[in-house]
Design a protein around this motif. Structure first.
Motif, PDB file in Angstrom:
ATOM      1  N   ALA A 167       0.826  -1.204   0.000  1.00 59.05           N
ATOM      2  CA  ALA A 167       0.000   0.000   0.000  1.00 59.05           C
ATOM      3  C   ALA A 167       0.865   1.260   0.000  1.00 59.05           C
ATOM      4  CB  ALA A 167      -0.939  -0.001   1.210  1.00 59.05           C
ATOM      5  N   THR A 168       1.952   1.246   0.756  1.00 59.80           N
ATOM      6  CA  THR A 168       2.837   2.412   0.788  1.00 59.80           C
ATOM      7  C   THR A 168       3.531   2.598  -0.556  1.00 59.80           C
ATOM      8  OG1 THR A 168       3.200   2.113   3.158  1.00 59.80           O
ATOM      9  CG2 THR A 168       4.765   3.508   1.994  1.00 59.80           C
ATOM     10  N   GLU A 208       2.347   1.728  -3.441  1.00 59.06           N
ATOM     11  CA  GLU A 208       1.309   2.258  -4.337  1.00 59.06           C
ATOM     12  C   GLU A 208       1.092   3.743  -4.073  1.00 59.06           C
ATOM     13  OE1 GLU A 208      -2.082  -0.320  -3.877  1.00 59.06           O
ATOM     14  OE2 GLU A 208      -0.935  -2.051  -4.602  1.00 59.06           O
ATOM     15  N   ASP A 209       1.121   4.166  -2.811  1.00 56.07           N
ATOM     16  CA  ASP A 209       0.980   5.587  -2.475  1.00 56.07           C
ATOM     17  C   ASP A 209       2.173   6.396  -2.979  1.00 56.07           C
ATOM     18  OD1 ASP A 209      -1.448   5.100  -1.237  1.00 56.07           O
ATOM     19  OD2 ASP A 209      -0.630   5.144   0.804  1.00 56.07           O
TER      20      ASP A 209
END
Length: 175
Positions: A30-31, A33-34
């Motif tokens: 998720a990080t 992707e961020d």
């Protein structure tokens, strides 16, 4: 503090704010992707800061980066800032690139060979060599390209080409 807020603190020069931000980030998909989403922003500091963190993770051999090579190759076409391009080229040059990624990179790499920044050009040759490592049909044209660059490019680009020739047995000069 959110990732985007932390990246906005980056002044574009000194990386201490990025180091502090990185220390607070969870290393997960998720990080990443961020970070990729942040790099897609049109703000040069945001692009440079996000790609700097991604490159840092790669330099620290973060295994999650390997799973994002396709997304990072696509990101190279989207970023505008030269430092962001440089970070991505440096990162991509360290991986065995899947054939699909090599095809994705073909046109952007052709354009980046003419980039005004000599460091971007230098690392472009490294990624071109990485694509030729994957696709044997690209090796001869890559050797010819490296030979040509050695006669026309700046000293810093020539130094990178010497490193490429050391790293890949097939990349010996044809001269």
């Amino acid at each position: 503090m959110t990732l985007f807020a932390g990246l906005k603190e980056f002044d574009g020069k000194f990386t201490q704010s990025l180091e502090r931000l990185d220390d607070r980030l969870d290393r997960n998909d998720a990080t990443i992707e961020d970070l990729i989403a942040a790099a897609e922003e049109h703000d040069p500091k945001m692009q440079s800061g996000a790609t700097w963190i991604l490159k840092r993770w790669n330099d620290q051999q973060e295994p999650l980066i390997e799973g994002q090579i396709t997304a990072l190759a696509k990101l190279l076409k989207k970023v505008d800032h030269w430092e962001a391009k440089l970070h991505l080229l440096q990162l991509l040059s360290t991986h065995r690139l899947p054939a699909a990624v090599c095809r994705t990179l073909q046109k952007p790499l052709e354009a980046l060979q003419r980039h005004e920044n000599k460091f971007v050009r230098a690392w472009t040759y490294s990624v071109i060599a990485a694509t030729a490592e994957t696709r044997k049909s690209l090796r001869e044209p890559t050797c010819q390209l490296l030979d040509q660059a050695e006669t026309t490019e700046a000293a810093s680009v020539k130094a990178r080409i010497r490193q490429i020739r050391k790293n890949y047995a097939w990349a010996k000069s044809s001269r």
